[in-house]
Design a protein around this motif. Structure first.
Motif, mmCIF file in Angstrom:
data_model
loop_
_atom_site.group_PDB
_atom_site.id
_atom_site.type_symbol
_atom_site.label_atom_id
_atom_site.label_comp_id
_atom_site.label_asym_id
_atom_site.label_seq_id
_atom_site.Cartn_x
_atom_site.Cartn_y
_atom_site.Cartn_z
ATOM 1 N N UNK A 44 4.696 2.376 3.182
ATOM 2 C CA UNK A 44 4.767 3.817 3.346
ATOM 3 C C UNK A 44 3.408 4.479 3.469
ATOM 4 N N UNK A 45 2.347 3.746 3.146
ATOM 5 C CA UNK A 45 0.999 4.288 3.274
ATOM 6 C C UNK A 45 0.629 4.488 4.738
ATOM 7 N N UNK A 46 -0.292 5.404 4.989
ATOM 8 C CA UNK A 46 -0.726 5.692 6.355
ATOM 9 C C UNK A 46 -2.182 5.290 6.512
ATOM 10 N N UNK A 59 1.791 3.495 10.048
ATOM 11 C CA UNK A 59 2.459 3.511 8.745
ATOM 12 C C UNK A 59 2.709 2.062 8.344
ATOM 13 N N UNK A 60 2.397 1.744 7.102
ATOM 14 C CA UNK A 60 2.587 0.395 6.575
ATOM 15 C C UNK A 60 4.068 0.167 6.288
ATOM 16 N N UNK A 68 3.812 -11.339 5.354
ATOM 17 C CA UNK A 68 2.892 -11.104 6.463
ATOM 18 C C UNK A 68 2.387 -12.399 7.085
ATOM 19 N N UNK A 69 2.384 -13.465 6.318
ATOM 20 C CA UNK A 69 1.936 -14.759 6.841
ATOM 21 C C UNK A 69 3.006 -15.437 7.702
ATOM 22 N N UNK A 70 4.234 -14.942 7.637
ATOM 23 C CA UNK A 70 5.318 -15.513 8.437
ATOM 24 C C UNK A 70 5.295 -14.919 9.834
ATOM 25 N N UNK A 71 5.480 -15.743 10.847
ATOM 26 C CA UNK A 71 5.537 -15.222 12.222
ATOM 27 C C UNK A 71 6.698 -14.248 12.390
ATOM 28 N N UNK A 72 6.468 -13.207 13.136
ATOM 29 C CA UNK A 72 7.521 -12.255 13.450
ATOM 30 C C UNK A 72 7.680 -11.105 12.479
ATOM 31 N N UNK A 73 6.946 -11.112 11.379
ATOM 32 C CA UNK A 73 7.040 -10.014 10.423
ATOM 33 C C UNK A 73 6.360 -8.774 10.988
ATOM 34 N N UNK A 74 7.060 -7.663 10.954
ATOM 35 C CA UNK A 74 6.496 -6.395 11.425
ATOM 36 C C UNK A 74 5.806 -5.734 10.242
ATOM 37 N N UNK A 75 4.486 -5.572 10.349
ATOM 38 C CA UNK A 75 3.690 -5.060 9.242
ATOM 39 C C UNK A 75 3.503 -3.554 9.293
ATOM 40 N N UNK A 76 3.521 -2.980 10.499
ATOM 41 C CA UNK A 76 3.230 -1.555 10.645
ATOM 42 C C UNK A 76 3.904 -0.984 11.875
#
Length: 94
Positions: A44-46, A59-60, A68-76
């Motif tokens: 939720x941080x910007x 936005x996080x 985050x280390x896994x492929x395909x994870x949407x971080x932002x």
């Protein structure tokens, strides 16, 4: 998670050392404020990241290191992007 580590794992910068340098130079803001490399990023941080010719605002969505280390994870998600002349302060209006 530390902001320098997040920037690297979220692929907003290529190296953690580059993220640390950008933060030290004031090119990264967390929730509208300058920060240190050790600042904690939460969902939720910007973040605003000033590159050479643009400022990216995101936005996080995920701040979990293991995910985050896994492929395909949407971080932002992108909230906006604006151009900046290389010779201008990215945080000044006009």
């Amino acid at each position: 998670m530390r902001i320098d580590k997040f920037l690297k794992l979220a692929r907003l910068v290529k190296r953690r050392s580059a993220a640390q340098e950008m933060i030290e130079l004031g090119a990264v803001r967390l929730d509208g404020r300058a920060c240190k490399s050790s600042a904690e990023v939460r969902e939720g941080g910007v973040l605003e990241v000033a590159y050479m010719n643009r400022v990216l605002k995101v936005r996080v969505l995920c701040s979990d290191e293991a995910l985050l280390k896994r492929p395909g994870t949407v971080a932002w998600e992108t909230l906006g992007e604006r151009p900046v002349a290389p010779d201008r302060n990215p945080w000044e209006d006009g």
